[in-house]
Every structure is written in C-alpha cells, then in structure tokens.
Write an enzyme that holds these catalytic residues in place. Structure first.
Site, PDB file in Angstrom:
ATOM      1  N   LYS A 130     -11.270  15.135  -1.597  1.00  0.00           N
ATOM      2  CA  LYS A 130     -11.839  14.340  -2.685  1.00  0.00           C
ATOM      3  C   LYS A 130     -13.323  14.058  -2.478  1.00  0.00           C
ATOM      4  CE  LYS A 130      -7.596  12.558  -4.565  1.00  0.00           C
ATOM      5  NZ  LYS A 130      -6.577  13.105  -3.635  1.00  0.00           N
TER       6      LYS A 130
HETATM    7  C1  LIG Z   1      -5.538  13.932  -4.047  1.00  0.00           C
HETATM    8  C2  LIG Z   1      -4.894  14.823  -3.044  1.00  0.00           C
HETATM    9  C3  LIG Z   1      -4.065  15.891  -3.425  1.00  0.00           C
HETATM   10  C4  LIG Z   1      -3.690  16.164  -4.873  1.00  0.00           C
HETATM   11  O1  LIG Z   1      -4.764  16.637  -5.620  1.00  0.00           O
HETATM   12  P1  LIG Z   1      -4.679  16.663  -7.236  1.00  0.00           P
HETATM   13  O2  LIG Z   1      -6.054  16.988  -7.671  1.00  0.00           O
HETATM   14  O3  LIG Z   1      -4.244  15.274  -7.642  1.00  0.00           O
HETATM   15  O4  LIG Z   1      -3.675  17.686  -7.615  1.00  0.00           O
HETATM   16  C5  LIG Z   1      -3.553  16.718  -2.438  1.00  0.00           C
HETATM   17  N1  LIG Z   1      -3.809  16.494  -1.130  1.00  0.00           N
HETATM   18  C6  LIG Z   1      -4.603  15.475  -0.719  1.00  0.00           C
HETATM   19  C7  LIG Z   1      -4.821  15.278   0.733  1.00  0.00           C
HETATM   20  C8  LIG Z   1      -5.179  14.606  -1.655  1.00  0.00           C
HETATM   21  O5  LIG Z   1      -5.946  13.583  -1.242  1.00  0.00           O
END
Ligand SMILES: *Cc1c(COP(=O)(O)O)cnc(C)c1O
Length: 479
Positions: free
Chosen positions: A121
C-alpha cells in the site's frame, strides 16, 4: 483526460477534481473516459527508464492538470531509493523454474513491500501524500482524513501523510486487534498531524463510525473530512506503474507475455493490472488469489457475485484480504459490460442493495472475463498458507508473508508453459509474525530499522465505539 462514473454520471471531470474525492456523486467509482494505448515504440522507450521516470510517463497519460515539471518532481520525490530501499524500487526475484509441460516456467516474486510500512500500500499511498500536499497548497485548503483500518491501510496512510502541510489524519483501529508489530508501527508516530484512535470494538465498528461521520454533511463540510480508501483513482493509477516495471524485468522483448498473480481483497491491486492490460501491456493472465473470503473467486468461477454478511466474513491469517465485498470490483464490471452505466447501477445500486447478489452466469459478457480480459482465480486456506510458507522457505530459501503465500499457492495452479508468472509480494513476513512462527517455528526476519519499535512510546487515544465521541475528538483537534 476526463473521468466519468461507473454508474453513468458522465460529467467530465479533471484529475485534480477527483483526487480529493471518494465516490462519484451518483455512488459510482471514477474511471478515465478511455485507456491510453501504449504501442511497441513506447514500450521500448519505457523499458529503459528508472522507476520514477516510468511513473511520470504513465501518470502523464492520466493527469493533464498538473504541470509536467511539477509531476515529474513529485514522482522523483516519491519513488526514491531512500523511501523504497532499492534502486529498482520493485525488484524482481526468481523463486524457481517450475516444471510445466512442454516448456519450463519461471516463477517470480515482485517485491512491492520495501516502503516505509512494509506493505504494497506504500506504493500508492506515498504518491497520494505528495499529490495531496501539492494540490492542497495550490488551493490554499486543508483536509482532515478520517479512516478505519485493520492494519496495513492505516499505517501506510499515516506514514504517507506524517509531517505534510495541510493534512491531518484521524485513524480508527479496533483496539487490540492488529498485530503487535502493526500497532507499534502506527502508535509510535509522534507527528502532530497524526491521530491514532483505538476503538473499543471490531473493524466493522470503526468502519460504521467513519460512514456515520461522513454522512453528516454539515460536519463533513465544516471540518473538511476526506478519505484515502482504496477506491481513490489516484491510488489505483499509481499501482499501474509496477505492472509495467515487473513486465520489463521479467522479459527481454516486448513481444513476450507474462502472467500476474495478485493476493486480492478489495480488488484494487489487481484492478490496476486490468488497467495496465487494457493499455496494451502484454499480460496473458491476471490470476486473482483470495483467502477463505472467496467472494471474488466465486465470481470468476461461477459468474455469481454475492457479498457476505459481516458475520459470514472469516477472520483469517491473511487478514488484509478479509473482506465481505470487493469495493473496486465495480470498475471491472463496468468494462466487462461494455461501460454500460445504467446496467452497473442496476447491479450494484439495486440488486446488491436488495438481494446482496447478482448473477452474470448466463450473460455472454461473463465468458469474456477469462477469454477477453485474462481473469482467472483461485483460493487458499490457512493450511495451504502454512504449507506454502514452509515449502517456499525450506525448499527455495525465501521467507514470504501469509498474503503472498496465498498468491504463490494459487499461481502454481495457473502456470502456462513458457509464460513467466509474476506473484506480487504484498507484505513482508515481519508484519504477521504469529503465522510465520506457526509455519516455520521461528521468528521472521526483521529489517534493522524496525528493531525495538514495540518498546517506543505510544501516541494513541482509547475511545468507545461512538460516532459522536469521534466527532468531538476531531473538532477538538482541528484548531
Ligand atoms: C490491502 C492488502 C491486500 C489486498 O489488496 P486489494 O487491493 O484490497 O485487493 C493484500 N495483501 C496485503 C498485505 C494488503 O495489505
């Protein structure tokens, strides 16, 4: 470039108009009016660029209301070795050469988790922080970001916004429910513009409070409340860049194809892959990997999209994928249905509200999800996760986190002989130590800069699950 809503509102809006917005006024999500096309000559040029300049090139196709020099400076400031730890920013690591018939297949990990909070993120949120600061200064405005987190989003937002002028963050988290490492990451921040609120309740309580506060329009306007959730187009757009960067590292020619497998929850990450593919990046398959919360796997297998009640949402050992509905999925369905906003409104506005599900199994469009758009899927369970973490560590010498493990498990089910498969690594193992210990019987590796963070002083306010209490807290800290 203009943006329109997936539910039919076609008022043309520029990038900076939607940057600070959440949903479109009609309840839909914003998408560009078309996907800019990348031809062989442009791919050849982009292949040679460092990551920050590649980001600038991709973003320039979607943003024409920020001067080019400013946008380039924002990209260089965001995607630097100091912030992301390596010159490549998203280095590719070969996991193994898998035996598939008739040819062998390279299986790669693309490291998206070397930013400030060790989850993917950061790739989008760090850019968002710099874009917000830039745009708010240009307008002479301020913004108070109110969010709810179960872990990764909140810390990525706080590390992106800390110390930024014009922005405050109020982040609600369920008291005692994040991993000790995640709590330490967030609560050790001492910046004046970052406010941690630990709510006596579960994640849904936090989310309900955010919804309640955001629907109090007078309060929202008076205190300039905004969000940074994953439906924000700027976040999605930032994620498109690393599909290109991964492709260039795995191939030597622009006629080669690759597959991507993506650990998925809200469909934001893999939706960026869809956008890259629509732009002309030679992606063969986009493999959606889910955990026990298999809303998306069910859709891609059956054509039925069925949101879950919160009581039916499993608490799993890959918690960042524990979703009851996939908030970015509407974007893909909009494309799948030929960008028919009225139909999307009928499905997401009416059918989901009334029945909690819709069924496209008999619609010819559903067959195209795989054939025309490359989507396939699979799911993973706690036992799969543990076995994959163990196998990857013991046999291949690489320690992976539980979310990435879900994707490695599902990727193996979709290998195509001779087509490199890139698994997106979405977090580092240290964020989910308990599951690593369960799988490997040892603590995960810890990057040096996080030694002892659990012992740092904490800045967090404990609060009952009550929207009025949160509003009072926000008002008091918005002086
Ligand atoms: C947010 C997240 C996801 C999921 O990603 P999306 O964009 O919601 O599909 C998967 N793995 C981790 C470690 C995350 O922080």
């Amino acid at each position: 470039m203009h943006y329109l809503s997936t539910r039919g509102d076609a008022t043309p809006r520029k990038f900076c108009e939607i940057l600070l917005e959440g949903l479109a006024p009609d309840g839909g999500l914003y998408l560009p009016e078309h996907y800019p096309q990348v031809d062989a000559a442009l791919l050849a040029k982009w292949r040679l660029l460092p990551y920050a300049d590649l980001a600038f090139e991709v973003l320039s196709l979607y943003i024409d209301d920020i001067p080019a020099d400013d946008l380039r400076a924002i990209c260089r400031k965001t995607y630097s070795q100091e912030v992301f730890g390596t010159r490549e920013i998203v280095p590719l690591k070969k996991l193994e050469v898998a035996s598939t018939s008739p040819a062998r297949t390279d299986l790669y990990l693309e490291a998206l988790s070397n930013g400030p909070t060790l989850a993917f993120k950061d790739m989008a949120m760090q850019l968002l922080g710099n874009l917000f600061e830039y745009e708010l200064a240009r307008r002479g405005e301020e913004l108070n970001i109110l969010g709810a987190t179960s872990g990764d989003t909140g810390s990525a937002a706080e590390y992106a916004m800390r110390g930024k002028t014009g922005v405050r963050v109020f982040m609600l988290s369920p008291n005692g429910r994040m991993s000790p490492f995640q709590q330490a990451q967030m609560f050790s921040l001492q910046d004046d513009n970052i406010h941690n609120v630990a709510v006596e309740g579960v994640f849904d309580d936090c989310q309900d409070i955010v919804k309640a506060v955001s629907s109090d329009l007078a309060f929202k306007r008076r205190y300039r409340i905004g969000t940074v959730n994953s439906i924000n187009w700027a976040r999605l757009m930032a994620q498109v860049v690393y599909y290109f960067a991964g492709y260039f590292q795995a191939t030597s020619s622009n006629t080669d194809k690759v597959g991507f497998t993506v650990p998925s929850g809200n469909f934001g990450n893999v939706c960026a892959g869809h956008v890259a593919r629509m732009m002309g990046l030679p992606i063969d398959q986009l493999v959606v990997a889910t955990n026990e919360n298999d809303v998306l796997d069910e859709f891609f297998r059956t054509g039925v999209y069925r949101v879950r009640a919160s009581a039916d949402t499993h608490e799993t050992s890959s918690p960042s994928m524990d979703i009851s509905k996939a908030s970015n999925f509407e974007r893909f369905v909009f494309d799948l249905l030929g960008r028919d906003g009225a139909r999307v409104e009928a499905l997401f506005g009416d059918a989901l509200a009334k029945d909690g599900r819709f069924d496209l199994s008999l619609d010819p469009a559903f067959q195209q999800a795989a054939q025309r758009y490359g989507f396939v899927s699979g799911k993973s369970t706690h036992a799969d996760r543990l076995a994959t973490i163990r196998d990857t560590f013991e046999r291949l010498g690489v320690m992976i986190d539980p979310h990435t493990a879900d994707a490695v498990k599902v990727a193996r089910e979709h290998l195509v002989a001779g087509v490199p498969m890139i698994v997106l690594e979405t977090a580092l193992p240290i964020k989910f130590a308990q599951t690593i210990v369960e799988a490997l019987g040892r603590e995960p590796d810890r990057p040096a800069r996080f030694e002892g963070i659990e012992q740092l002083p904490r800045r967090v306010t404990l609060m009952i699950a009550d929207a009025a209490a949160v509003q009072a807290y926000v008002a008091q800290h918005c002086k």
